[in-house]
Write a protein that holds these residues in place. Structure first.
Motif, PDB file in Angstrom:
ATOM      1  N   LEU A   1      -5.669   4.878  -2.610  1.00 55.95           N
ATOM      2  CA  LEU A   1      -5.269   4.264  -3.867  1.00 55.95           C
ATOM      3  C   LEU A   1      -4.122   3.289  -3.606  1.00 55.95           C
ATOM      4  CD1 LEU A   1      -5.156   7.430  -6.158  1.00 55.95           C
ATOM      5  CD2 LEU A   1      -6.929   5.672  -6.112  1.00 55.95           C
ATOM      6  N   GLU A   2      -4.013   2.279  -4.441  1.00 58.14           N
ATOM      7  CA  GLU A   2      -2.895   1.335  -4.343  1.00 58.14           C
ATOM      8  C   GLU A   2      -1.559   2.098  -4.375  1.00 58.14           C
ATOM      9  OE1 GLU A   2      -2.857  -1.686  -3.656  1.00 58.14           O
ATOM     10  OE2 GLU A   2      -0.869  -2.402  -4.252  1.00 58.14           O
ATOM     11  N   SER A   3      -1.492   3.128  -5.228  1.00 57.28           N
ATOM     12  CA  SER A   3      -0.265   3.925  -5.331  1.00 57.28           C
ATOM     13  C   SER A   3       0.062   4.591  -3.993  1.00 57.28           C
ATOM     14  CB  SER A   3      -0.425   4.983  -6.418  1.00 57.28           C
ATOM     15  OG  SER A   3      -1.577   5.772  -6.165  1.00 57.28           O
ATOM     16  N   GLN A   4      -0.973   5.073  -3.312  1.00 62.03           N
ATOM     17  CA  GLN A   4      -0.749   5.765  -2.029  1.00 62.03           C
ATOM     18  C   GLN A   4      -0.286   4.786  -0.953  1.00 62.03           C
ATOM     19  OE1 GLN A   4      -4.600   7.619  -1.677  1.00 62.03           O
ATOM     20  NE2 GLN A   4      -3.959   9.463  -2.780  1.00 62.03           N
ATOM     21  N   LYS A   5      -0.862   3.588  -0.973  1.00 63.63           N
ATOM     22  CA  LYS A   5      -0.429   2.568   0.000  1.00 63.63           C
ATOM     23  C   LYS A   5       1.036   2.207  -0.210  1.00 63.63           C
ATOM     24  CE  LYS A   5      -4.879   0.249  -0.050  1.00 63.63           C
ATOM     25  NZ  LYS A   5      -5.499  -0.995  -0.538  1.00 63.63           N
ATOM     26  N   ILE A   6       1.406   2.032  -1.479  1.00 61.45           N
ATOM     27  CA  ILE A   6       2.796   1.670  -1.780  1.00 61.45           C
ATOM     28  C   ILE A   6       3.741   2.799  -1.352  1.00 61.45           C
ATOM     29  CG2 ILE A   6       4.432   1.146  -3.636  1.00 61.45           C
ATOM     30  CD1 ILE A   6       2.613  -1.131  -3.436  1.00 61.45           C
TER      31      ILE A   6
ATOM     32  N   LEU B   1       5.051  -2.962  -9.000  1.00 62.89           N
ATOM     33  CA  LEU B   1       4.305  -2.334  -7.908  1.00 62.89           C
ATOM     34  C   LEU B   1       3.226  -1.405  -8.472  1.00 62.89           C
ATOM     35  CD1 LEU B   1       7.115  -1.312  -5.358  1.00 62.89           C
ATOM     36  CD2 LEU B   1       5.697  -3.384  -5.407  1.00 62.89           C
ATOM     37  N   ALA B   2       2.064  -1.418  -7.844  1.00 62.36           N
ATOM     38  CA  ALA B   2       0.971  -0.514  -8.229  1.00 62.36           C
ATOM     39  C   ALA B   2       0.789  -0.526  -9.749  1.00 62.36           C
ATOM     40  CB  ALA B   2       1.229   0.901  -7.716  1.00 62.36           C
TER      41      ALA B   2
ATOM     42  N   ASP C   1      -0.199   8.877  -8.632  1.00 64.34           N
ATOM     43  CA  ASP C   1      -1.597   8.483  -8.459  1.00 64.34           C
ATOM     44  C   ASP C   1      -2.375   8.493  -9.770  1.00 64.34           C
ATOM     45  OD1 ASP C   1      -1.165   8.289  -5.742  1.00 64.34           O
ATOM     46  OD2 ASP C   1      -1.817  10.346  -5.332  1.00 64.34           O
TER      47      ASP C   1
END
Lengths: 258, 258
Positions: free
Chosen positions: A7-12, A28-29, A249
């Motif tokens: 997920l974008e959240s996990q990458k951030i 962000l995210a 997430d």
């Protein structure tokens, strides 16, 4: 089957954990729920949870971890609350110490973490409706009292946004659909009526004069419980640094009702 | 100026206090918020408040009193929680004792009272829209788990109502406007899918076969936290007796959003 894409959240969060991101979480995210953090010893947890219950509009508690557990298993099960916030504010006896990029070394077995919905969460929904979120927005103390619990007390903190009348109306409709995340505004119009202190914003630059054609709209802000915890002068209290919220997430839209 | 007329809620509570009303609170003071009560020693209050936070849909906490204080100053400031509920259920070690009409003689200085929104609160709004509330309604255990906290655990308890399809749709819209009081249904249709136990309703008579033209609609029910508290087998725990909720002075409509 392996999960090909994080997920974008996990990458951030991974970039934050690696120290590659240390700035604000705003923008962000976008579209993921962001939370303010309040980390304190278990002995104070009941009074703090009660404070949040009594001031639900400003303090929407979305998860409370068990003592010593640094994992928010509902909102971000593979996150670590000791490292995955970009910047932490640490208070001793109510006095802010130097900010930290992680808190693993001062983590305690009796720490309970409260994850409290941040108004940043609206931003995705606002942007979709062409309500700008990147400027003309401040965090302000007011003279509105909150209801105390144990040592926790203080005024309501608000987010003020300047919007066109059309945007203001739409923003009421949209934010009202997030009743568990501050919900509809608490005030609209004259800042004096709620004693909003324009002279010393807690976040955002100095407040210039209101431009013609704009109206001020005020939401209860998740900084409120943080301020109440500062006022309690606990031996130790840790929060996210202002505007450096924890990214979960959970899609923000999943909190929508109506 | 003296207050000439007492609220309907206050008149009903006075009659309850005098022992003139000892029956169910259903249909009484329609339009006023009714609350389930959970009264327990302070030592268990954090875990119970956390249980409610973790299962907010079923456990909408609307007020928590300070230890030993029998007055719900937000919801009914001139009420006495020791006498103003028509019937109390008392549990010792999780075992239900004989019901009581008041609990002044067993009140403890460390008792904390939780006032939890009851689904009865919808009834006024439903009736206005011609959705019947006086029959075809049961409280049932399910196989849906709740998230435990400390010693508090158990399945979700639901209220099942039988409605016409038209009423069912309208009921979703109306109840969704009470996000802080159970909100929208959690299920609609087949009771088996949530493991609703039709054989032993916790309240309401035996469940007959579903009539043609009706659909079953299920809401998270405020009996859930009571069941969790029973399961915790506390030395002492007191609640309202089923369907004998505490009547507050708050207009139910004031909880509405949307």
């Amino acid at each position: 089957m392996t999960k090909a894409l994080a997920l974008e959240s996990q990458k951030i969060r991974a970039a934050i954990r690696e120290g590659q991101i240390t700035g604000t979480s705003r923008g962000l995210a976008l579209g993921f729920l962001q939370c303010n953090l309040a980390i304190l010893p278990k002995v104070h947890a009941f009074d703090f949870l009660l404070y949040c219950q009594r001031n639900q509009r400003a303090c929407p508690v979305l998860e409370v971890t068990d003592p010593g557990v640094p994992i928010p298993r509902k909102l971000a099960p593979n996150a670590d609350l000791r490292t995955d916030c970009a910047r932490y504010a640490v208070y001793k006896g109510g006095v802010r110490q130097e900010d930290r990029l992680e808190i693993a070394d001062i983590w305690q077995d009796d720490f309970v973490t409260f994850l409290i919905g941040s108004g940043i969460t609206f931003d995705g929904a606002f942007e979709r409706e062409c309500i700008p979120t990147h400027e003309n927005r401040w965090v302000l103390a007011t003279r509105l009292p909150t209801e105390p619990a144990g040592p926790f007390h203080g005024p309501m903190i608000v987010t003020m946004r300047w919007l066109t009348p059309e945007q203001a109306i739409r923003s009421v409709q949209i934010s009202a659909r997030f009743p568990f995340n501050h919900g509809a505004p608490i005030h609209i119009g004259d800042p004096q009526e709620i004693g909003a202190d324009l002279s010393k914003p807690l976040f955002g630059g100095p407040v210039p004069p209101l431009p013609k054609g704009k109206v001020a709209v005020f939401w209860a802000c998740g900084v409120t419980p943080q301020a109440a915890a500062e006022n309690a002068r606990l031996p130790i209290f840790i929060s996210h640094a202002p505007a450096h919220s924890f990214i979960t997430d959970v899609p923000a839209d999943s909190l929508m009702t109506g």
